[in-house]
Design a protein around this motif. Structure first.
Motif, PDB file in Angstrom:
ATOM      1  N   MET A 150      17.204 -21.706  14.912  1.00 36.71           N
ATOM      2  CA  MET A 150      15.790 -21.901  14.769  1.00 36.71           C
ATOM      3  C   MET A 150      15.064 -20.635  15.199  1.00 36.71           C
ATOM      4  O   MET A 150      15.415 -20.011  16.187  1.00 36.71           O
ATOM      5  CB  MET A 150      15.352 -23.069  15.664  1.00 36.71           C
ATOM      6  CG  MET A 150      13.877 -23.300  15.621  1.00 36.71           C
ATOM      7  SD  MET A 150      13.409 -24.528  16.825  1.00 36.71           S
ATOM      8  CE  MET A 150      11.883 -23.833  17.311  1.00 36.71           C
ATOM      9  N   ARG A 151      14.075 -20.291  14.459  1.00 39.05           N
ATOM     10  CA  ARG A 151      13.253 -19.128  14.789  1.00 39.05           C
ATOM     11  C   ARG A 151      11.855 -19.592  15.148  1.00 39.05           C
ATOM     12  O   ARG A 151      11.291 -20.451  14.477  1.00 39.05           O
ATOM     13  CB  ARG A 151      13.184 -18.165  13.617  1.00 39.05           C
ATOM     14  CG  ARG A 151      14.495 -17.492  13.352  1.00 39.05           C
ATOM     15  CD  ARG A 151      14.392 -16.579  12.174  1.00 39.05           C
ATOM     16  NE  ARG A 151      15.714 -16.080  11.870  1.00 39.05           N
ATOM     17  CZ  ARG A 151      15.968 -14.826  11.625  1.00 39.05           C
ATOM     18  NH1 ARG A 151      15.010 -13.953  11.608  1.00 39.05           N
ATOM     19  NH2 ARG A 151      17.189 -14.434  11.369  1.00 39.05           N
ATOM     20  N   LEU A 152      11.334 -19.012  16.197  1.00 37.08           N
ATOM     21  CA  LEU A 152       9.998 -19.355  16.663  1.00 37.08           C
ATOM     22  C   LEU A 152       9.297 -18.056  17.021  1.00 37.08           C
ATOM     23  O   LEU A 152       9.858 -17.229  17.751  1.00 37.08           O
ATOM     24  CB  LEU A 152      10.097 -20.270  17.890  1.00 37.08           C
ATOM     25  CG  LEU A 152       8.801 -20.631  18.574  1.00 37.08           C
ATOM     26  CD1 LEU A 152       8.065 -21.672  17.741  1.00 37.08           C
ATOM     27  CD2 LEU A 152       9.091 -21.200  19.938  1.00 37.08           C
ATOM     28  N   SER A 153       8.102 -17.876  16.511  1.00 35.55           N
ATOM     29  CA  SER A 153       7.381 -16.646  16.778  1.00 35.55           C
ATOM     30  C   SER A 153       5.880 -16.875  16.614  1.00 35.55           C
ATOM     31  O   SER A 153       5.457 -17.602  15.725  1.00 35.55           O
ATOM     32  CB  SER A 153       7.838 -15.549  15.819  1.00 35.55           C
ATOM     33  OG  SER A 153       7.068 -14.394  15.989  1.00 35.55           O
ATOM     34  N   ASN A 154       5.105 -16.266  17.472  1.00 41.16           N
ATOM     35  CA  ASN A 154       3.658 -16.249  17.284  1.00 41.16           C
ATOM     36  C   ASN A 154       3.186 -14.818  16.996  1.00 41.16           C
ATOM     37  O   ASN A 154       2.057 -14.462  17.282  1.00 41.16           O
ATOM     38  CB  ASN A 154       2.937 -16.856  18.482  1.00 41.16           C
ATOM     39  CG  ASN A 154       3.084 -16.060  19.751  1.00 41.16           C
ATOM     40  OD1 ASN A 154       3.936 -15.195  19.853  1.00 41.16           O
ATOM     41  ND2 ASN A 154       2.265 -16.370  20.731  1.00 41.16           N
ATOM     42  N   ARG A 155       4.068 -14.038  16.410  1.00 40.38           N
ATOM     43  CA  ARG A 155       3.764 -12.647  16.074  1.00 40.38           C
ATOM     44  C   ARG A 155       2.633 -12.548  15.053  1.00 40.38           C
ATOM     45  O   ARG A 155       1.894 -11.570  15.032  1.00 40.38           O
ATOM     46  CB  ARG A 155       5.021 -11.966  15.544  1.00 40.38           C
ATOM     47  CG  ARG A 155       4.867 -10.489  15.342  1.00 40.38           C
ATOM     48  CD  ARG A 155       6.136  -9.832  14.938  1.00 40.38           C
ATOM     49  NE  ARG A 155       7.053 -10.731  14.281  1.00 40.38           N
ATOM     50  CZ  ARG A 155       8.204 -10.375  13.760  1.00 40.38           C
ATOM     51  NH1 ARG A 155       8.571  -9.136  13.825  1.00 40.38           N
ATOM     52  NH2 ARG A 155       8.985 -11.256  13.178  1.00 40.38           N
TER      53      ARG A 155
ATOM     54  N   ILE B 156       2.749 -12.220  22.945  1.00 35.62           N
ATOM     55  CA  ILE B 156       3.664 -12.414  21.819  1.00 35.62           C
ATOM     56  C   ILE B 156       5.024 -12.878  22.340  1.00 35.62           C
ATOM     57  O   ILE B 156       5.639 -12.217  23.172  1.00 35.62           O
ATOM     58  CB  ILE B 156       3.827 -11.115  21.000  1.00 35.62           C
ATOM     59  CG1 ILE B 156       2.459 -10.554  20.602  1.00 35.62           C
ATOM     60  CG2 ILE B 156       4.697 -11.359  19.778  1.00 35.62           C
ATOM     61  CD1 ILE B 156       1.595 -11.501  19.807  1.00 35.62           C
ATOM     62  N   PHE B 157       5.480 -14.020  21.819  1.00 32.98           N
ATOM     63  CA  PHE B 157       6.777 -14.579  22.197  1.00 32.98           C
ATOM     64  C   PHE B 157       7.573 -14.850  20.930  1.00 32.98           C
ATOM     65  O   PHE B 157       7.053 -15.453  19.985  1.00 32.98           O
ATOM     66  CB  PHE B 157       6.588 -15.882  22.985  1.00 32.98           C
ATOM     67  CG  PHE B 157       7.888 -16.540  23.382  1.00 32.98           C
ATOM     68  CD1 PHE B 157       8.611 -16.068  24.457  1.00 32.98           C
ATOM     69  CD2 PHE B 157       8.387 -17.608  22.658  1.00 32.98           C
ATOM     70  CE1 PHE B 157       9.807 -16.668  24.826  1.00 32.98           C
ATOM     71  CE2 PHE B 157       9.581 -18.218  23.015  1.00 32.98           C
ATOM     72  CZ  PHE B 157      10.288 -17.750  24.098  1.00 32.98           C
ATOM     73  N   GLU B 158       8.822 -14.408  20.915  1.00 33.59           N
ATOM     74  CA  GLU B 158       9.707 -14.646  19.780  1.00 33.59           C
ATOM     75  C   GLU B 158      11.025 -15.208  20.299  1.00 33.59           C
ATOM     76  O   GLU B 158      11.538 -14.755  21.314  1.00 33.59           O
ATOM     77  CB  GLU B 158       9.964 -13.345  19.012  1.00 33.59           C
ATOM     78  CG  GLU B 158       8.710 -12.737  18.417  1.00 33.59           C
ATOM     79  CD  GLU B 158       8.979 -11.402  17.762  1.00 33.59           C
ATOM     80  OE1 GLU B 158       9.978 -11.294  17.035  1.00 33.59           O
ATOM     81  OE2 GLU B 158       8.189 -10.480  18.003  1.00 33.59           O
ATOM     82  N   TYR B 159      11.536 -16.197  19.567  1.00 31.25           N
ATOM     83  CA  TYR B 159      12.784 -16.864  19.944  1.00 31.25           C
ATOM     84  C   TYR B 159      13.612 -17.037  18.684  1.00 31.25           C
ATOM     85  O   TYR B 159      13.096 -17.421  17.634  1.00 31.25           O
ATOM     86  CB  TYR B 159      12.461 -18.222  20.579  1.00 31.25           C
ATOM     87  CG  TYR B 159      13.629 -19.164  20.697  1.00 31.25           C
ATOM     88  CD1 TYR B 159      14.618 -18.953  21.646  1.00 31.25           C
ATOM     89  CD2 TYR B 159      13.739 -20.275  19.864  1.00 31.25           C
ATOM     90  CE1 TYR B 159      15.681 -19.823  21.767  1.00 31.25           C
ATOM     91  CE2 TYR B 159      14.792 -21.149  19.980  1.00 31.25           C
ATOM     92  CZ  TYR B 159      15.762 -20.922  20.930  1.00 31.25           C
ATOM     93  OH  TYR B 159      16.815 -21.788  21.038  1.00 31.25           O
ATOM     94  N   ASP B 160      14.908 -16.737  18.780  1.00 30.85           N
ATOM     95  CA  ASP B 160      15.808 -16.892  17.641  1.00 30.85           C
ATOM     96  C   ASP B 160      17.120 -17.470  18.146  1.00 30.85           C
ATOM     97  O   ASP B 160      17.771 -16.893  19.012  1.00 30.85           O
ATOM     98  CB  ASP B 160      16.038 -15.527  16.988  1.00 30.85           C
ATOM     99  CG  ASP B 160      16.897 -15.613  15.742  1.00 30.85           C
ATOM    100  OD1 ASP B 160      17.131 -16.736  15.248  1.00 30.85           O
ATOM    101  OD2 ASP B 160      17.325 -14.549  15.251  1.00 30.85           O
ATOM    102  N   SER B 161      17.483 -18.635  17.604  1.00 29.21           N
ATOM    103  CA  SER B 161      18.745 -19.258  18.009  1.00 29.21           C
ATOM    104  C   SER B 161      19.723 -19.341  16.845  1.00 29.21           C
ATOM    105  O   SER B 161      20.712 -20.051  16.923  1.00 29.21           O
ATOM    106  CB  SER B 161      18.482 -20.664  18.566  1.00 29.21           C
ATOM    107  OG  SER B 161      17.996 -21.509  17.553  1.00 29.21           O
ATOM    108  N   ASP B 162      19.438 -18.620  15.763  1.00 26.48           N
ATOM    109  CA  ASP B 162      20.364 -18.602  14.635  1.00 26.48           C
ATOM    110  C   ASP B 162      21.601 -17.797  15.003  1.00 26.48           C
ATOM    111  O   ASP B 162      21.527 -16.782  15.691  1.00 26.48           O
ATOM    112  CB  ASP B 162      19.694 -17.978  13.405  1.00 26.48           C
ATOM    113  CG  ASP B 162      18.532 -18.816  12.889  1.00 26.48           C
ATOM    114  OD1 ASP B 162      18.451 -19.995  13.288  1.00 26.48           O
ATOM    115  OD2 ASP B 162      17.718 -18.298  12.110  1.00 26.48           O
ATOM    116  N   GLY B 163      22.738 -18.249  14.559  1.00 28.89           N
ATOM    117  CA  GLY B 163      23.979 -17.543  14.849  1.00 28.89           C
ATOM    118  C   GLY B 163      24.566 -17.951  16.187  1.00 28.89           C
ATOM    119  O   GLY B 163      24.329 -19.047  16.689  1.00 28.89           O
ATOM    120  N   GLU B 164      25.338 -17.054  16.775  1.00 29.73           N
ATOM    121  CA  GLU B 164      26.047 -17.337  18.020  1.00 29.73           C
ATOM    122  C   GLU B 164      25.315 -16.856  19.259  1.00 29.73           C
ATOM    123  O   GLU B 164      25.839 -16.970  20.361  1.00 29.73           O
ATOM    124  CB  GLU B 164      27.442 -16.681  17.980  1.00 29.73           C
ATOM    125  CG  GLU B 164      28.381 -17.325  16.991  1.00 29.73           C
ATOM    126  CD  GLU B 164      28.689 -18.778  17.356  1.00 29.73           C
ATOM    127  OE1 GLU B 164      28.915 -19.064  18.545  1.00 29.73           O
ATOM    128  OE2 GLU B 164      28.667 -19.625  16.449  1.00 29.73           O
TER     129      GLU B 164
END
Length: 160
Positions: free
Chosen positions: A1-6, A65-73
């Motif tokens: 999951m990707r989350l960003s307020n960029r 600015i906060f970005e989160y990425d949980s795709d992949g390992e």
């Protein structure tokens, strides 16, 4: 999951610019009040104090600015300020299996994300991120994604 307020960077830059203009106008109005008009009397200091307080509150909330990425390992967290030289940007990436727990703290109008990861050196490490500028839905999605990763980690540890 990707989350960003960029995508809200321009909004935060506009607010920052507006606050600085508000401060400059307040300083100008203060000097005009003190040396020319003298209408407000001793309350003229509020023309400077109120803009400074609003700027202080804007930056007290933390990095915008906060970005989160949980795709992949791996889990990838980024947290940065609209003005790059104001605070050092945070950029952390680690494997999902290292995530032990997380906690979201709400303090008045500030929100913080505390992540605990396993570490070889001292057992665990605490990472801190400012998420004050995320919406409630984005925080809920972040919480759901992190719970999912922790649940998978617990299942894998139980099978070992």
């Amino acid at each position: 999951m990707r989350l960003s307020n960029r995508n809200k960077t321009s909004v935060y830059s506009f607010i920052n610019t507006l606050l600085l203009i508000f401060l400059a106008a307040g300083i100008g109005a203060y000097f005009l009040e003190e040396y020319r008009f003298n209408i407000l009397g001793k309350k003229s200091f509020l023309l400077i104090v109120i803009p400074i307080l609003t700027i202080f509150l804007f930056y007290l909330n933390g990095r915008q600015i906060f970005e989160y990425d949980s795709d992949g390992e791996a889990l990838h967290f980024r947290n940065r300020n609209v003005i790059p030289f104001l605070q050092k940007p945070l950029n952390d990436e680690f494997p999902k299996y290292k995530l032990l727990k997380f906690e979201i703290i709400n303090m008045f109008f500030m929100k913080r994300l505390y992540i605990t990861i396993s570490s070889k050196n001292n057992g665990s490490t605490l990472l801190k991120y400012e998420i004050s500028y995320l919406t409630k839905k984005e925080i809920t999605d972040l919480r759901f994604s992190l719970h999912k990763v922790i649940k998978i980690n617990k299942e894998k540890r139980a099978n070992i």
